[in-house]
Design an enzyme around this catalytic site. Structure first.
Site, mmCIF file in Angstrom:
data_model
loop_
_atom_site.group_PDB
_atom_site.id
_atom_site.type_symbol
_atom_site.label_atom_id
_atom_site.label_comp_id
_atom_site.label_asym_id
_atom_site.label_seq_id
_atom_site.Cartn_x
_atom_site.Cartn_y
_atom_site.Cartn_z
ATOM 1 N N GLY A 171 0.815 -1.217 0.000
ATOM 2 C CA GLY A 171 0.000 0.000 0.000
ATOM 3 C C GLY A 171 0.842 1.258 0.000
ATOM 4 N N GLU A 172 0.277 2.333 0.568
ATOM 5 C CA GLU A 172 0.981 3.608 0.749
ATOM 6 C C GLU A 172 1.378 4.259 -0.571
ATOM 7 O OE1 GLU A 172 4.293 2.914 3.410
ATOM 8 O OE2 GLU A 172 3.142 1.446 4.541
ATOM 9 N N GLY A 173 0.724 3.884 -1.672
ATOM 10 C CA GLY A 173 1.059 4.467 -2.963
ATOM 11 C C GLY A 173 2.202 3.775 -3.678
#
Length: 356
Positions: free
Chosen positions: A319-321
């Site tokens: 996640g987190e971009g």
């Protein structure tokens, strides 16, 4: 605020420019189709930029909306409830995957605190100064936000989109820094797709065991009961089973489409917000790319509903971009090839024995 108003504000990328880009592609020295999806991406960028040949991506930016979700108290996340500020701190210190990649690629990262559950003094002022509230409610038994807070969060996302567009950002890599965020995201997708909780419940970015998965599935099921009566109002839906970071992301996506600023989506959270945005403005997904397939069943369902085909499938679940940022070089490569490959000076002669 009525999110349906965005439907009148958002236009599709320039179809005439796309046709011109397709015609130019036919004239390049490399045979049509030989570059695969890079051809499609270059034509999409031409339409988004209203430019033939396409312009290089010069000022990309990573934008991450941060928040904590009360439902994490149930043990539905691989991370401790209320610990999203640790993800923010790691990113600010350059110690997270997205921070490492962004540093290597030379892409600036912007973090916006929408609903972190921590003292503001723990983080820089420019991160926390526009926080809507401290944490979002436990969506299985209570609303995530009041309607007023949901509107404030949507307006926060809209303001961030305007700031990025005004500063010259020409493509956004969108992500989230949240704990418990995949649970409301999955609930939103299940509600909008009319499916059951078990169909959309995944293991999250940090990974959970079977017992935690069952708790998560039960929380989504309970949230769905609360979501279905408000499906006709996207803002109320975000207030009921979303969260401030999800509402802000939705506002960001819609306003980015208004401002004709392309966005690469990351995982299930950004996909859920995009699906809410599509319900409000059916042309909006034409401005978005799906960066990656994260393995979350809810994300796959949302992308299918929006007819968005992910660029990558590398099994990146952090996640987190991160996954969306990994897709950025492909988009930049498509722009470079479309702009810089020379056109043929003579018609291509058929190869001997070629029956096509």
């Amino acid at each position: 605020m009525n999110l349906d108003d965005f439907s009148d504000l958002i236009e599709r990328p320039d179809s005439g420019m796309r046709r011109d880009a397709e015609e130019r592609r036919e004239r390049l020295i490399v045979p049509p189709g030989s570059l695969g999806r890079l051809d499609e991406l270059g034509e999409w960028l031409s339409a988004a930029q209203a430019s033939v040949p396409v312009k290089a991506i010069e000022q990309p930016r990573v934008v991450l909306f941060a928040g904590d979700h009360g439902v994490a108290e149930l043990g539905v996340s691989g991370r401790e409830s209320g610990s999203a500020h640790e993800l923010v701190r790691a990113t600010l210190e350059g110690a997270s995957p997205v921070a490492v990649l962004a540093r290597r690629m030379g892409v600036p990262v912007r973090i916006v605190d929408a609903s972190l559950d921590c003292d503001p003094e723990l983080l820089p002022e420019d991160v926390v100064r526009r926080r809507v509230r401290r944490g979002s409610g436990r969506i299985d038994v209570e609303d995530a936000l009041t309607v007023e807070e949901a509107e404030a969060a949507v307006r926060l996302g809209m303001a961030v989109a305007d700031e990025e567009a005004d500063s010259g950002t020409d493509l956004v890599v969108l992500g989230d820094l949240s704990v418990g965020g995949t649970t409301p995201a999955s609930a939103l997708i299940a509600a909008l797709c009319g499916t059951d909780a078990s169909v959309v419940t995944g293991r999250g970015g940090a990974g959970i065991d079977d017992l935690a998965w069952m708790r998560k599935c039960a929380a989504i099921r309970d949230a769905l009961r609360r979501a279905r009566p408000v499906l006709g109002d996207q803002l109320e839906l975000l207030a009921t089973v979303g969260g401030a970071d999800l509402a802000a992301t939705t506002g960001f996506l819609l306003q980015s489409a208004v401002r004709r600023m392309p966005v690469i989506l990351d995982g299930v959270v950004s996909a859920a917000c995009a699906l809410v945005g599509q319900r409000a403005a059916f042309r909006a997904p034409d401005w978005w790319l799906a960066g990656q397939l994260s393995g979350e069943p809810a994300q796959a369902k949302a992308l299918d509903r929006m007819a968005l085909n992910p660029l990558l499938d590398h099994g990146v679940t952090v996640g987190e971009g991160t996954g969306a940022l990994l897709a950025l070089p492909l988009v930049q490569a498509s722009a470079a090839l479309a702009a810089e490959l020379p056109e043929r000076t003579e018609p291509v002669k058929p190869v001997e024995g070629d029956t096509d």
